[in-house]
Motif scaffolding. Structure first.
Motif, short mmCIF file in Angstrom:
data_model
loop_
_atom_site.label_atom_id
_atom_site.label_comp_id
_atom_site.label_asym_id
_atom_site.label_seq_id
_atom_site.Cartn_x
_atom_site.Cartn_y
_atom_site.Cartn_z
N PHE A 283 49.99 49.53 48.85
CA PHE A 283 49.57 48.25 49.41
C PHE A 283 49.18 48.35 50.89
N ASN A 284 49.43 49.52 51.48
CA ASN A 284 49.11 49.72 52.90
C ASN A 284 49.73 48.63 53.78
N LEU A 285 51.03 48.39 53.58
CA LEU A 285 51.73 47.37 54.33
C LEU A 285 52.14 47.87 55.71
N SER A 286 52.30 46.93 56.61
CA SER A 286 52.88 47.28 57.90
C SER A 286 54.36 47.60 57.67
N LYS A 287 54.97 48.23 58.63
CA LYS A 287 56.38 48.57 58.48
C LYS A 287 57.24 47.32 58.30
N ALA A 288 56.89 46.26 59.03
CA ALA A 288 57.65 44.99 58.94
C ALA A 288 57.50 44.37 57.55
N ASP A 289 56.25 44.39 57.02
CA ASP A 289 56.02 43.82 55.68
C ASP A 289 56.72 44.64 54.60
N LYS A 290 56.71 45.95 54.77
CA LYS A 290 57.37 46.82 53.80
C LYS A 290 58.88 46.56 53.78
N ASN A 291 59.46 46.46 54.96
CA ASN A 291 60.89 46.18 55.04
C ASN A 291 61.23 44.81 54.44
N GLN A 292 60.36 43.82 54.70
CA GLN A 292 60.57 42.49 54.14
C GLN A 292 60.52 42.52 52.62
N ALA A 293 59.54 43.26 52.08
CA ALA A 293 59.38 43.36 50.62
C ALA A 293 60.62 43.96 49.97
N ILE A 294 61.12 45.04 50.56
CA ILE A 294 62.28 45.72 49.99
C ILE A 294 63.53 44.86 50.09
#
Length: 324
Positions: A283-294
């Motif tokens: 998904f090429n997420l930012s680090k913040a978005d990736k952490n939020q998703a998890i």
């Protein structure tokens, strides 16, 4: 200190109860005899209560009314059969043969599902037909058999008629919503989906949400879609990915979209949490978005098991209706 006082009060109360019980057992207040079935002890009704007991007349009347509720005896017999009492099964058959519509509905379900009887949808249909004039659940079950041609000739139009005559059975409203959607009648489908949703049917909520989103009422649609997803409706969970990815009725949020995608992969697709978390790299997420998703997915999946859809091809018994 307060705990000691309560405990001592409870102790004194128990002693008083035991003393009174001993007096009763000794025959000081009532004769110690075994009452037979012919005794008039249980002939009193609410209107017979006088003196100090008169204040309980309404309560006793309410209890008596609940015991006379249609189908109560048939339901009690089925529950006893479930506990292993085979005599209760025989009594249930006898009650059905005597003309009790609720017993006939239950026996029909037993035949269709092979519970306490050799499986026969043909016999099930005959019992449902006999009970249908009186019992909505019998009409729903007959509709299911007609819809799928099980035990009877398939007749979709007739099935929908029976579903329409069971307005208090939420799955019946779902069946009508699905049929209307298939026929391209959006407003009609929404009408029946709303009725099912008001009865807290998860699939009804999903269909209502989907139709509202397609109609352009995105805010309400997104809100109801989340409720359906919370009830673990697989299609609703998948839809929440799109809701947040496109910002339908909510603020667009790549992190939450990816979080719902992880939930979908674990609950619906059967992948492990570790596999799903690793896969969001695409998904090429930012680090913040990736952490939020998890974080979101892990919190959501806590104490959840694989999502299971309600089986609309099955007939229902009264206990099923109580649970849904």
């Amino acid at each position: 200190m307060m705990t000691d006082i309560r405990q001592s009060a409870t102790y004194r109360g128990r002693r008083l109860f035991l003393r009174r019980a001993a007096i009763l057992g000794a025959g000081l207040l009532v004769p110690s005899v075994v009452l037979g079935k012919s005794d008039p002890l249980f002939d009193d009704g609410p209107d017979d209560l006088t003196g100090p007991l008169s204040r309980f007349a309404k309560e006793i009347a309410s209890k008596a009314k609940s015991m006379l509720k249609p189908g109560r005896y048939a339901q009690e017999l089925y529950e006893e059969f479930q506990k292993g009492d085979d005599e209760a099964r025989l009594k249930l058959y006898a009650l059905a043969e005597s003309g009790d519509a609720y017993a006939r509905t239950t026996i029909g379900w037993m035949f269709d599902n092979g519970v306490g009887a050799r499986k026969s949808s043909f016999k099930a249909a005959s019992y449902f037909q006999l009970a249908a004039p009186e019992v909505q659940l019998a009409r729903y079950n007959l509709g299911v058999l007609l819809l799928h041609g099980r035990g009877v000739a398939q007749n979709v139009a007739k099935a929908m008629e029976y579903f329409g005559e069971a307005p208090r059975i939420a799955p019946a409203m779902v069946q009508l919503a699905r049929y209307a959607l298939q026929e391209g009648k959006g407003n009609t489908a929404l009408h029946f989906a709303e009725k099912a949703a008001r009865m807290h049917d998860p699939m009804g909520m999903y269909l209502q949400a989907r139709l509202l989103l397609e109609k352009g009422e995105e805010r309400q649609g997104a809100m109801i879609m989340r409720r359906a997803a919370t009830a673990d409706v697989p299609d609703a969970i998948t839809s929440m990915v799109v809701v947040y990815e496109k910002g339908l009725g909510v603020t667009k949020d790549a992190g939450l979209a990816a979080g719902w995608w992880i939930v979908d992969q674990v609950l619906i697709q059967g992948h492990t949490l570790e596999e799903s978390e690793a896969a969001i790299e695409r998904f090429n997420l930012s680090k913040a978005d990736k952490n939020q998703a998890i974080r979101f997915a892990r919190k959501w999946l806590l104490k959840r098991v694989a999502a299971q859809q309600f089986d609309y091809t099955k007939t229902l018994n009264f206990l099923d209706v109580r649970r849904i």
